[in-house]
Design an enzyme around this catalytic site. Sequence first.
Site, PDB file in Angstrom:
ATOM      1  CB  ALA A 193      40.375  38.116  39.595  1.00 33.63           C
ATOM      2  N   GLY A 211      39.376  33.032  39.720  1.00 28.57           N
ATOM      3  CA  GLY A 211      38.025  33.529  39.541  1.00 28.57           C
ATOM      4  C   GLY A 211      37.290  32.826  38.416  1.00 28.57           C
ATOM      5  CD  GLU A 221      36.906  32.279  43.560  1.00 23.83           C
ATOM      6  OE1 GLU A 221      36.765  32.282  44.801  1.00 23.83           O
ATOM      7  OE2 GLU A 221      37.462  33.200  42.943  1.00 23.83           O
ATOM      8  CD  GLU A 256      42.445  31.930  43.614  1.00 25.26           C
ATOM      9  OE1 GLU A 256      41.463  32.315  42.963  1.00 25.26           O
ATOM     10  OE2 GLU A 256      42.739  30.720  43.735  1.00 25.26           O
TER      11      GLU A 256
END
Length: 691
Positions: free
Chosen positions: A63, A102, A105, A125
């Site tokens: 992200a 992300g 993900e 993370e």
Amino acid sequence: MDPVRTEISAAGVATLTIANPPVNALGAAVRAGLLSGLTAALANADVRAIVIAAEGKVFVAGADISEFGKPPVPPSLPDVLSAVEGSAKPVVAAINGLALGGGLELALACHARVAAPAARLGLPEIKLGIIPGAGGTQRLPRLVGAAPAFAMMAGGEPVSAEKARAMGLVDDIADGDLVATAATQALRLAEAGTWPRSGAAESKFSAEDRAAFETAASDAIRKSPRMPNVAALAHAVRVGLEKGLAEGLAAERAAFLELVKDPTSKALRHLFFAEREAARVPGIGKEVKARPVASAAVIGAGTMGGGIAMCFAQAGIPVTLIEVKEEALSAGLARIRSNYETSVKRGSLTSEKMERHLGFITGRVGLEAAAEADIVVEAAFEDMGVKAEIFGALDRLAKPGAILATNTSYLDVNAIAETTKRPQDVVGLHFFSPANVMRLLEIVRGAKTAPDVLVTSLDLARKIGKLPVVVGVCYGFVGNRMLAKRTQAAERLLLAGAMPHEVDDAVTDFGFRMGPFAMSDLAGLDIGWRARKATGAKAPVADALAEQGFFGQKTGRGFYRYPEGARKGERDPDTEALITRLSDERGITRRSFSREEIIARLMYPMVNEGAKILEEGIASRSSDVDVVWVNGYNWPNFTGGPMHWAEGVGLARIVEALDALAAETGDDSLKPAALLRRLAQGGSFADKDAA
């Protein structure tokens, strides 16, 4: 250029290609582009299947962390991934390189994943003080099992494409054209008319898997009591196991949003950006190119020199290890082999790799062996006379353009450079012990160090697996200069009324692995004692112990007692009586100190010295100081480093305490630095860094 572009093949495959260099971060524009491209592909009757790919060498590195803590910009990543997973046409991820956070993900939300052989996949993370926030804690366990998924997320390290396939994380590894292979997979799913959704899979949750997860979660929480994200990670996975995907996603998102605001998470994100910022040196542009480094020489085969040689060897750079006597050289080479053999026994290194590393190291007697090296690192005894003699010889022997580096911890790099006729080629490379393990490298920029020498040093640091921070010339540079202030403060605490175990307990409670007195005993009190005798400095308690031959662990006595070679010290009544006597001789009325007082008296002078270092330009940014202390001196990373921690304490509070401490002790060096006093009136170190 659009951050996501769409191409539709004749076979009916819509390829959505993310183009957001350099790392294809999932910022707002990319999220919107993905959702728009997906929506258009679903509405197009000619499209049978969809591939999500990326430009460059990275799939998606995560992200956009710069958005954390700011008002959300729709569409959110969870909404985009829900749309991908719920797609009425199969979606396959073509993972060309790193798929982190992300990015993974996103791949998990797809219905299949095809990876390039060099791809690496991970959810890091945990290292940022948060947890995956877009379904990672739910979809990964459903693909690979709760226990393996938790281990991967709790460790934060990416896995290779081969391991990912073995785990069930990727469906295939492309031997040739990655996007074409993914398109074939997508069409195969379309032909079948059905495709797996990771969020719907429950079959991996066996009783054995659940039990293994609970054991791993308990161990991780016990080992990281100060990291709230570890417990939050376990909770999110557990909710998904027990209550299903929807509630698991809700628990994950709630925990993620809460952790983003948590001080620990903010501290770790600060360090994440600080480490990347440290590589940017003011005044050095991209036009400055590194010198080639195809070979190296290290002078001194002691513990430090041997460790530095190992760094070069492990990076595949041939290195000549040089000593003045054959006996010292043989001992050094034997020590290196022993270090590698220990790694083999532990399972962290294979025998084949050990022999490969050793093959890059050649031992030689005499400085003449450094004549053809592209870089020479001097790792001799910390004595200016010794170093001056070596650099004078290197000036005659080293080839033109060779970089001459000194591994000094304290000494004047400018003075060392002036012993040569090529000061522009001289730089300080301060490795930390053990050099083959410790990540930090202070690159000391001399007054005449050439820009390309600096760039080469930065480039080389990364090649040998180090985290470089450029600092200026002063006694002790950044790390040891601040450490000297803590050492002085610790001695002062002993004379004022604290005992060694009280100081050490406060420091370990703060988050350090060892307190200053246990560390001194481990390193050897004789080292600092001899250095102080050479400079005229004083440390009353440590000096008195050393004068009795009590050098710490190696003699069984120091600040603590070490019976029968014990590694952990016990309180020593004789040492404590000595401390009390020294206080009495100085007319000091001893008193007790709370742990909070001990931390303030130790750490505030360090922050003050850090401010002076910034004033003098020894460090370019306060975040560089934080990087040095977290990576070189075990400052607890969950506080963000000394300067970031000081912001949380309050700069005005620190200034007030320093003024009071300077008045109490009569030590003017404790008076707040002008920069610290100014920022305390309205500002921050972070603001100064950004200016």
